[in-house]
Design an enzyme around this catalytic site. Structure first.
Site, PDB file in Angstrom:
ATOM      1  N   LYS A  52      99.272  84.760  53.645  1.00 35.95           N
ATOM      2  CA  LYS A  52      99.830  84.919  54.995  1.00 35.95           C
ATOM      3  C   LYS A  52     101.327  84.672  54.971  1.00 35.95           C
ATOM      4  CE  LYS A  52      95.365  84.072  56.994  1.00 35.95           C
ATOM      5  NZ  LYS A  52      94.365  83.119  57.449  1.00 35.95           N
ATOM      6  N   GLN A  96      94.167  77.269  59.776  1.00 35.37           N
ATOM      7  CA  GLN A  96      93.232  77.822  58.793  1.00 35.37           C
ATOM      8  C   GLN A  96      91.886  77.086  58.865  1.00 35.37           C
ATOM      9  OE1 GLN A  96      93.935  80.544  56.655  1.00 35.37           O
ATOM     10  NE2 GLN A  96      91.730  80.392  56.376  1.00 35.37           N
ATOM     11  N   ASP A 119      95.010  84.491  66.199  1.00 33.38           N
ATOM     12  CA  ASP A 119      93.693  84.742  65.613  1.00 33.38           C
ATOM     13  C   ASP A 119      92.724  85.282  66.671  1.00 33.38           C
ATOM     14  OD1 ASP A 119      93.298  84.375  62.911  1.00 33.38           O
ATOM     15  OD2 ASP A 119      93.169  82.187  63.036  1.00 33.38           O
TER      16      ASP A 119
END
Ligand code: NAP
Length: 284
Positions: A52, A96, A119
């Site tokens: 990322k 995460q 997300d």
């Protein structure tokens, strides 16, 4: 052999578009930042976070990494999320998953401001997806939709079967196919006649987490087969949920693992971060 769906090529196209738009914003004095938070030292999470950060550099975003120790408490993580919510350099926040056991994932997801929730896991964003009126699409299902679009196959009216009903992949995947007028069936571990249902699918999306789960008898001749799975085989090599070698001659289009859905997830994260920055700066 089926047509191979090249996730690397499609993701490169998405990232090139994002980069071009990011440069336009930069010229107007708007820079874009993504905060990536990792707790503990799960090796797979480490790889995802590094990928990322690399993608941020590729598209011209700033990335802010917060690597917290395994024993971090929920209160400490929530405090950091709140700090990032209020940091104007940060347009998107990504925590995460999975998180260590002492931290409630739902509490953390719910603490991220919906406009920075790149997300798209926050219940407010999930609700928008359900209604079909959204800013952010969850990255993996959105990436799958791009890959299907790249095949030129129109989802409208097609039998579309999703294996798996998780909140991050299966459920939103089904919703996005439905928004494109697919006739959608969601299957899971309690589904009866799973093989027969899959064998009727014009579009089959596997998000199970089990190597070689999808076998040729589950694939309709000429179907679009999308493999979301990320598993390790006996030799420790990355593999998907679909028995690729056995299914590739029956499918019409098929994604490889690696090089299929994985790169798309990251490209869509970049796209969501760009959207977040545009919205936060009144640039849309
Ligand atoms: P998950 O939360 O573990 O969900 C797995 C789903 O598969 C569940 O709904 C489960 O059904 C279903 N399932 C399990 N065994 C089954 C069986 N025998 N028959 C039918 N359905 C069965 O996993 P996830 O987070 O959705 O992820 C799925 C896979 O995608 C994993 O390999 C993950 O690593 C991968 N993934 C890849 C990306 C990417 O970027 N490529 C992103 C996210 C996830 P129940 O609900 O009934 O238990």
């Amino acid at each position: 052999m089926a047509n191979l769906i090249d996730g690397k090529a499609v993701s490169a196209k998405v990232k090139a578009q994002v980069r071009a738009e990011a440069e336009e914003l930069k010229a107007k004095g708007i820079s874009i930042g993504l905060a990536v938070v990792i707790v503990g030292d799960n090796p797979a999470s480490r790889v995802y976070v590094n990928n990322k950060k690399k993608a941020c550099a590729e598209v011209g975003f700033e990335s802010f990494e917060y690597a917290l120790p395994e024993e971090t408490t929920e209160a400490e993580l929530l405090e950091l999320v709140e700090k990032l919510n209020n940091d104007s350099r940060v347009n998107g926040i990504l925590v995460q998953l999975p998180l260590p056991r002492q931290i409630n994932e739902t509490a953390v997801i719910n603490a991220i401001r919906p406009e920075k929730d790149v997300d798209a896991f926050h219940p407010e964003n999930v609700g928008h997806i359900m209604i079909g009126d959204y800013s952010f699409l969850p990255c993996t299902p959105a990436g799958v939709m791009e890959l299907i679009a790249d095949t030129g196959v129109d989802v409208c009216g097609k039998n579309s079967v999703v294996i798996g009903r998780s909140n991050i992949v299966g459920k939103p995947m089904a919703m996005l196919l439905l928004h494109k007028n697919g006739t959608v069936t969601i299957t899971h571990s309690k589904t009866k006649n799973l093989k027969e249902i899959c064998a009727e699918a014009d579009i089959l999306v596997a998000a199970v987490g089990k190597a070689k789960f999808v076998t040729p008898d589950m694939v309709k001749e000429g179907a679009v087969v999308i493999d979301v799975g990320m598993n390790r085989n006996e030799e420790g090599k990355l593999c998907g949920d679909v028995d690729f070698e056995a299914c590739k001659d029956k499918a019409g289009y098929i994604t490889p693992v690696p090089g299929g859905v994985g790169p798309m997830t990251i490209a869509m994260l970049m796209k969501n971060t760009l959207t977040a920055a545009k919205q936060q700066n009144g640039a849309v």
